[in-house]
Motif scaffolding. Structure first.
Motif, PDB file in Angstrom:
ATOM      1  N   LEU A  19       0.839  -1.203   0.000  1.00  0.00           N
ATOM      2  CA  LEU A  19       0.000   0.000   0.000  1.00  0.00           C
ATOM      3  C   LEU A  19       0.872   1.251   0.000  1.00  0.00           C
ATOM      4  O   LEU A  19       0.362   2.364  -0.057  1.00  0.00           O
ATOM      5  CB  LEU A  19      -0.934  -0.005   1.212  1.00  0.00           C
ATOM      6  N   TRP A  78       2.629   0.065  -4.218  1.00  0.00           N
ATOM      7  CA  TRP A  78       1.244   0.409  -4.526  1.00  0.00           C
ATOM      8  C   TRP A  78       0.952   0.362  -6.025  1.00  0.00           C
ATOM      9  O   TRP A  78      -0.062  -0.183  -6.454  1.00  0.00           O
ATOM     10  CB  TRP A  78       0.903   1.782  -3.950  1.00  0.00           C
ATOM     11  N   HIS A 114      -8.188   2.452  -0.304  1.00  0.00           N
ATOM     12  CA  HIS A 114      -7.648   1.403  -1.177  1.00  0.00           C
ATOM     13  C   HIS A 114      -8.775   0.480  -1.631  1.00  0.00           C
ATOM     14  O   HIS A 114      -8.723  -0.731  -1.451  1.00  0.00           O
ATOM     15  CB  HIS A 114      -6.539   0.609  -0.479  1.00  0.00           C
TER      16      HIS A 114
END
Length: 156
Positions: free
Chosen positions: A52, A56, A76
């Motif tokens: 993340l 990402w 997300h």
């Protein structure tokens, strides 16, 4: 079952293309662990934080190649037709609810490897979630109901 099957497809993809064993989380994970119907509306996954942050773009590309479009960067969250997937990081389990994510059992289904929490872990998480302002306003009834069910399962 449709959501779970989609999760298996995503888990296989994550296993193969990102070398991730995701944790099936949220109501769908709870449903899998307990065998009870919690009417999940989406797929919640926990994965390593690095995906993340530094990785990402790679994660996003994999999701897009599988027909998902990012709909909420902060959460997300990805969507494909009527399927929504929310992704967060597994490392938050320890500070949030004192859940040890390092020793989770690995499950296999349809060629996919994934993790599940235990009933005890879910109980810790939902109890902690009740203290969260947003969840208390939006999901208090659902969270409390799940806590009641989990307590009954643990007692039996």
């Amino acid at each position: 079952m449709k959501l779970y099957n989609e999760f298996i497809n995503i888990a296989k993809t994550f296993n193969k293309e990102l070398d991730i064993i995701p944790l099936l989380y949220g109501s769908l994970g709870l449903e899998k662990v307990t065998g009870l119907d919690f009417s999940p509306e989406d797929i919640d996954l926990l994965i390593p934080l690095i995906f993340l942050e530094e990785k990402w773009e790679k994660l996003k590309k994999v999701m897009e190649l599988h027909g998902y479009k990012m709909v909420d960067l902060h959460e997300h969250e990805f969507k494909k037709t009527n399927t929504k997937i929310g992704i967060s990081y597994i490392e938050d389990l320890k500070p949030f609810a004192d859940v040890d994510y390092n020793n989770l059992e690995i499950f296999e289904d349809g060629g996919a490897k994934y993790h599940l929490l235990t009933i005890d872990d879910y109980l810790k998480i939902y109890k902690k979630s009740l203290l969260d302002g947003y969840r208390r306003r939006k999901k208090n009834h659902k969270d409390q109901s799940k806590i009641n069910i989990l307590n009954k399962l643990i007692r039996n």
